[in-house]
Design a protein around this motif. Sequence first.
Motif, mmCIF file in Angstrom:
data_model
loop_
_atom_site.group_PDB
_atom_site.id
_atom_site.type_symbol
_atom_site.label_atom_id
_atom_site.label_comp_id
_atom_site.label_asym_id
_atom_site.label_seq_id
_atom_site.Cartn_x
_atom_site.Cartn_y
_atom_site.Cartn_z
ATOM 1 N N MET A 1 0.829 -1.198 0.000
ATOM 2 C CA MET A 1 0.000 0.000 0.000
ATOM 3 C C MET A 1 0.869 1.255 0.000
ATOM 4 O O MET A 1 0.493 2.253 -0.597
ATOM 5 N N VAL A 2 2.008 1.198 0.677
ATOM 6 C CA VAL A 2 2.890 2.373 0.719
ATOM 7 C C VAL A 2 3.394 2.692 -0.683
ATOM 8 O O VAL A 2 3.436 3.853 -1.092
ATOM 9 N N GLY A 3 3.739 1.657 -1.421
ATOM 10 C CA GLY A 3 4.194 1.857 -2.802
ATOM 11 C C GLY A 3 3.092 2.408 -3.687
ATOM 12 O O GLY A 3 3.336 3.292 -4.516
ATOM 13 N N TRP A 4 1.889 1.890 -3.520
ATOM 14 C CA TRP A 4 0.753 2.402 -4.293
ATOM 15 C C TRP A 4 0.522 3.863 -3.978
ATOM 16 O O TRP A 4 0.300 4.674 -4.873
ATOM 17 N N HIS A 5 0.554 4.202 -2.685
ATOM 18 C CA HIS A 5 0.317 5.586 -2.272
ATOM 19 C C HIS A 5 1.314 6.524 -2.958
ATOM 20 O O HIS A 5 0.920 7.556 -3.504
ATOM 21 N N ALA A 6 2.587 6.160 -2.925
ATOM 22 C CA ALA A 6 3.621 7.006 -3.539
ATOM 23 C C ALA A 6 3.384 7.150 -5.037
ATOM 24 O O ALA A 6 3.505 8.249 -5.594
ATOM 25 N N ARG A 7 3.033 6.060 -5.695
ATOM 26 C CA ARG A 7 2.792 6.103 -7.143
ATOM 27 C C ARG A 7 1.572 6.969 -7.462
ATOM 28 O O ARG A 7 1.627 7.846 -8.325
ATOM 29 N N PHE A 8 0.471 6.739 -6.762
ATOM 30 C CA PHE A 8 -0.762 7.499 -7.018
ATOM 31 C C PHE A 8 -0.567 8.975 -6.697
ATOM 32 O O PHE A 8 -1.017 9.845 -7.435
ATOM 33 N N ARG A 9 0.115 9.274 -5.587
ATOM 34 C CA ARG A 9 0.353 10.678 -5.234
ATOM 35 C C ARG A 9 1.216 11.351 -6.301
ATOM 36 O O ARG A 9 0.997 12.500 -6.652
ATOM 37 N N GLY A 10 2.187 10.630 -6.832
ATOM 38 C CA GLY A 10 3.019 11.174 -7.914
ATOM 39 C C GLY A 10 2.182 11.559 -9.127
ATOM 40 O O GLY A 10 2.377 12.631 -9.712
ATOM 41 N N TYR A 11 1.253 10.698 -9.499
ATOM 42 C CA TYR A 11 0.366 11.013 -10.630
ATOM 43 C C TYR A 11 -0.465 12.259 -10.329
ATOM 44 O O TYR A 11 -0.624 13.142 -11.183
ATOM 45 N N LEU A 12 -0.997 12.323 -9.114
ATOM 46 C CA LEU A 12 -1.830 13.469 -8.732
ATOM 47 C C LEU A 12 -1.008 14.763 -8.684
ATOM 48 O O LEU A 12 -1.499 15.826 -9.066
ATOM 49 N N GLU A 13 0.238 14.663 -8.250
ATOM 50 C CA GLU A 13 1.106 15.845 -8.238
ATOM 51 C C GLU A 13 1.363 16.353 -9.651
ATOM 52 O O GLU A 13 1.433 17.563 -9.880
ATOM 53 N N GLU A 14 1.507 15.440 -10.606
ATOM 54 C CA GLU A 14 1.686 15.845 -12.001
ATOM 55 C C GLU A 14 0.456 16.592 -12.510
ATOM 56 O O GLU A 14 0.577 17.597 -13.214
ATOM 57 N N ILE A 15 -0.714 16.114 -12.153
ATOM 58 C CA ILE A 15 -1.947 16.788 -12.560
ATOM 59 C C ILE A 15 -2.034 18.155 -11.893
ATOM 60 O O ILE A 15 -2.338 19.164 -12.536
ATOM 61 N N ALA A 16 -1.719 18.197 -10.584
ATOM 62 C CA ALA A 16 -1.813 19.449 -9.821
ATOM 63 C C ALA A 16 -0.831 20.506 -10.326
ATOM 64 O O ALA A 16 -1.076 21.701 -10.168
ATOM 65 N N ALA A 17 0.255 20.091 -10.950
ATOM 66 C CA ALA A 17 1.221 21.047 -11.497
ATOM 67 C C ALA A 17 0.624 21.819 -12.675
ATOM 68 O O ALA A 17 1.024 22.945 -12.961
ATOM 69 N N VAL A 18 -0.352 21.222 -13.339
ATOM 70 C CA VAL A 18 -0.991 21.857 -14.498
ATOM 71 C C VAL A 18 -2.351 22.449 -14.128
ATOM 72 O O VAL A 18 -2.700 23.546 -14.558
ATOM 73 N N TYR A 19 -3.102 21.722 -13.328
ATOM 74 C CA TYR A 19 -4.456 22.136 -12.932
ATOM 75 C C TYR A 19 -4.522 22.237 -11.409
ATOM 76 O O TYR A 19 -4.410 21.213 -10.738
ATOM 77 N N PRO A 20 -4.714 23.417 -10.869
ATOM 78 C CA PRO A 20 -4.797 23.533 -9.404
ATOM 79 C C PRO A 20 -5.979 22.735 -8.855
ATOM 80 O O PRO A 20 -7.043 22.708 -9.452
ATOM 81 N N ILE A 21 -5.750 22.102 -7.722
ATOM 82 C CA ILE A 21 -6.802 21.318 -7.085
ATOM 83 C C ILE A 21 -7.711 22.245 -6.281
ATOM 84 O O ILE A 21 -7.289 23.307 -5.833
ATOM 85 N N ARG A 22 -8.945 21.846 -6.125
ATOM 86 C CA ARG A 22 -9.897 22.646 -5.344
ATOM 87 C C ARG A 22 -9.472 22.707 -3.884
ATOM 88 O O ARG A 22 -8.846 21.781 -3.373
ATOM 89 N N ASN A 23 -9.845 23.781 -3.234
ATOM 90 C CA ASN A 23 -9.530 23.959 -1.819
ATOM 91 C C ASN A 23 -10.147 22.844 -0.985
ATOM 92 O O ASN A 23 -11.250 22.395 -1.261
#
Length: 85
Positions: A1-23
């Motif tokens: 699960m720790v590995g999945w979390h890191a991988r999924f968070r990495g994907y989300l960070e890439e998205i957040a770099a282009v599209y700001p996430i809602r508050n």
Amino acid sequence: MVGWHARFRGYLEEIAAVYPIRNGIELSDMADALGCMVDGGILLAKISGDAARLERQVLTYRNFVRLAFAPAVPLAHTLKIASAA
């Protein structure tokens, strides 16, 4: 699960770099939610005998991600659209 979390968070960070996430939405929480959804979807698919349930869960999460990163629509604009209908 720790590995999945890191991988999924990495994907989300890439998205957040282009599209700001809602508050109010944390990337770590979204990463955990996906891990839980995949794990739970696997169990649900096995218990029900319906392999497509996992796919539907992941597609539902994808829609949540789209909503979380979509630009906010002003409430006044939403009300105008609803009253015009």
